[in-house]
Write a protein that holds these residues in place. Sequence first.
Motif, mmCIF file in Angstrom:
data_model
loop_
_atom_site.group_PDB
_atom_site.id
_atom_site.type_symbol
_atom_site.label_atom_id
_atom_site.label_comp_id
_atom_site.label_asym_id
_atom_site.label_seq_id
_atom_site.Cartn_x
_atom_site.Cartn_y
_atom_site.Cartn_z
ATOM 1 N N ALA A 163 -27.005 -22.617 -20.087
ATOM 2 C CA ALA A 163 -27.979 -21.652 -20.585
ATOM 3 C C ALA A 163 -28.382 -20.597 -19.559
ATOM 4 N N GLY A 164 -28.317 -20.904 -18.284
ATOM 5 C CA GLY A 164 -28.791 -19.955 -17.278
ATOM 6 C C GLY A 164 -27.710 -19.599 -16.279
ATOM 7 N N GLU A 165 -28.078 -19.686 -15.008
ATOM 8 C CA GLU A 165 -27.131 -19.415 -13.929
ATOM 9 C C GLU A 165 -25.986 -20.420 -14.000
ATOM 10 N N PRO A 166 -24.794 -20.028 -13.555
ATOM 11 C CA PRO A 166 -23.695 -20.993 -13.560
ATOM 12 C C PRO A 166 -24.004 -22.171 -12.632
ATOM 13 N N ILE A 167 -23.507 -23.329 -12.996
ATOM 14 C CA ILE A 167 -23.814 -24.546 -12.250
ATOM 15 C C ILE A 167 -22.650 -24.960 -11.351
ATOM 16 N N PHE A 168 -22.980 -25.793 -10.375
ATOM 17 C CA PHE A 168 -21.965 -26.480 -9.591
ATOM 18 C C PHE A 168 -22.372 -27.944 -9.528
ATOM 19 N N VAL A 169 -21.390 -28.789 -9.276
ATOM 20 C CA VAL A 169 -21.660 -30.206 -9.053
ATOM 21 C C VAL A 169 -20.626 -30.725 -8.062
ATOM 22 N N VAL A 170 -21.059 -31.644 -7.226
ATOM 23 C CA VAL A 170 -20.159 -32.382 -6.346
ATOM 24 C C VAL A 170 -20.332 -33.852 -6.710
ATOM 25 N N GLN A 171 -19.223 -34.493 -7.057
ATOM 26 C CA GLN A 171 -19.255 -35.899 -7.430
ATOM 27 C C GLN A 171 -18.486 -36.719 -6.405
ATOM 28 N N ARG A 172 -19.112 -37.792 -5.970
ATOM 29 C CA ARG A 172 -18.459 -38.752 -5.067
ATOM 30 C C ARG A 172 -17.626 -39.655 -5.958
ATOM 31 N N HIS A 173 -16.315 -39.667 -5.736
ATOM 32 C CA HIS A 173 -15.396 -40.371 -6.622
ATOM 33 C C HIS A 173 -14.641 -41.424 -5.816
ATOM 34 N N ASP A 174 -15.032 -42.673 -5.996
ATOM 35 C CA ASP A 174 -14.415 -43.787 -5.293
ATOM 36 C C ASP A 174 -13.287 -44.324 -6.162
ATOM 37 N N ALA A 175 -12.154 -43.617 -6.124
ATOM 38 C CA ALA A 175 -10.976 -43.985 -6.917
ATOM 39 C C ALA A 175 -9.989 -44.698 -5.994
ATOM 40 N N SER A 176 -8.697 -44.496 -6.180
ATOM 41 C CA SER A 176 -7.728 -45.144 -5.291
ATOM 42 C C SER A 176 -7.998 -44.745 -3.843
ATOM 43 N N ARG A 177 -8.531 -43.536 -3.642
ATOM 44 C CA ARG A 177 -9.018 -43.081 -2.333
ATOM 45 C C ARG A 177 -10.357 -42.386 -2.566
ATOM 46 N N LEU A 178 -11.305 -42.659 -1.692
ATOM 47 C CA LEU A 178 -12.592 -41.987 -1.792
ATOM 48 C C LEU A 178 -12.392 -40.497 -1.545
ATOM 49 N N HIS A 179 -12.964 -39.680 -2.418
ATOM 50 C CA HIS A 179 -12.951 -38.235 -2.246
ATOM 51 C C HIS A 179 -14.161 -37.667 -2.978
ATOM 52 N N PHE A 180 -14.348 -36.378 -2.837
ATOM 53 C CA PHE A 180 -15.445 -35.686 -3.501
ATOM 54 C C PHE A 180 -14.843 -34.640 -4.420
ATOM 55 N N ASP A 181 -15.333 -34.584 -5.658
ATOM 56 C CA ASP A 181 -14.872 -33.578 -6.610
ATOM 57 C C ASP A 181 -15.866 -32.426 -6.622
ATOM 58 N N PHE A 182 -15.384 -31.242 -6.279
ATOM 59 C CA PHE A 182 -16.199 -30.030 -6.197
ATOM 60 C C PHE A 182 -15.916 -29.216 -7.448
ATOM 61 N N ARG A 183 -16.967 -28.887 -8.217
ATOM 62 C CA ARG A 183 -16.778 -28.221 -9.504
ATOM 63 C C ARG A 183 -17.714 -27.021 -9.646
ATOM 64 N N TRP A 192 -11.863 -29.040 -7.850
ATOM 65 C CA TRP A 192 -11.062 -29.316 -6.663
ATOM 66 C C TRP A 192 -11.425 -30.702 -6.147
ATOM 67 N N ALA A 193 -10.422 -31.465 -5.709
ATOM 68 C CA ALA A 193 -10.647 -32.744 -5.031
ATOM 69 C C ALA A 193 -10.691 -32.447 -3.536
ATOM 70 N N VAL A 194 -11.801 -32.837 -2.893
ATOM 71 C CA VAL A 194 -12.006 -32.569 -1.469
ATOM 72 C C VAL A 194 -12.014 -33.923 -0.758
ATOM 73 N N PRO A 195 -10.898 -34.291 -0.101
ATOM 74 C CA PRO A 195 -10.796 -35.638 0.476
ATOM 75 C C PRO A 195 -11.948 -36.022 1.411
ATOM 76 N N LYS A 196 -12.370 -35.133 2.289
ATOM 77 C CA LYS A 196 -13.445 -35.461 3.230
ATOM 78 C C LYS A 196 -14.814 -35.013 2.728
ATOM 79 N N GLY A 197 -14.859 -34.357 1.599
ATOM 80 C CA GLY A 197 -16.113 -33.831 1.092
ATOM 81 C C GLY A 197 -16.439 -32.505 1.741
ATOM 82 N N PRO A 198 -17.398 -31.778 1.154
ATOM 83 C CA PRO A 198 -17.784 -30.491 1.721
ATOM 84 C C PRO A 198 -18.517 -30.676 3.052
#
Length: 189
Positions: free
Chosen positions: A35-55, A65-71
């Motif tokens: 509804a307003g300003e565009p959003i972002f989210v970073v999700q910690r994803h503990d899958a086969s390898r821990l990474h962070f999903d930047f959206r 984007w999958a960011v292996p070490k996180g932002p």
Amino acid sequence: MKKENSPGAPVLEKYSQKRDPATTPEPEAAVKHSAGEPIFVVQRHDASRLHFDFRLEADGVLKSWAVPKGPSLNPGEKRLAVQVEDHPLDYAGFEGTIPEGNYGAGTVEVWDSGTYTPLEKHRNVTRAIEEGLLEFSLHGRKLKGRFTLVRTRMSGQDKNWLLLKNDDQYAVHRDWEADDFPSHEKMQD
């Protein structure tokens, strides 16, 4: 898996092809706009390898984007960001466990979220991504200030990008690991 008349087709076709709504709690494909300003989210994803999903929200989906070490908030640290399929906007609030046997099996937690502002010359976010350079400001609980995503063509692949923190008032000049800051907690100054 993909429904013929899915409201997210064909934009979210890759997303739908990798998921079976009968076996995963992840949101179904649907193109929406916040509804307003565009959003972002970073999700910690503990899958086969821990990474962070930047959206980042753009054109009714979350560019991802999958960011292996996180932002990082350290401008001296370059973080690999591997572009993955677009996700539905509803994924921004998704937390839970993706069951074994499903694509991305593991635990997903929202690590940070907020809004973002593309810099003036990058107002058309989708075009900037297609061109391989996007500069923006994040307004989150942990991530704040100016960042840059730049395509690298490492290994001859278009999916490899770098996520960079610009040197501004929110930058830190020390080692900074995303996993040192738990999900749902504000970073201490």
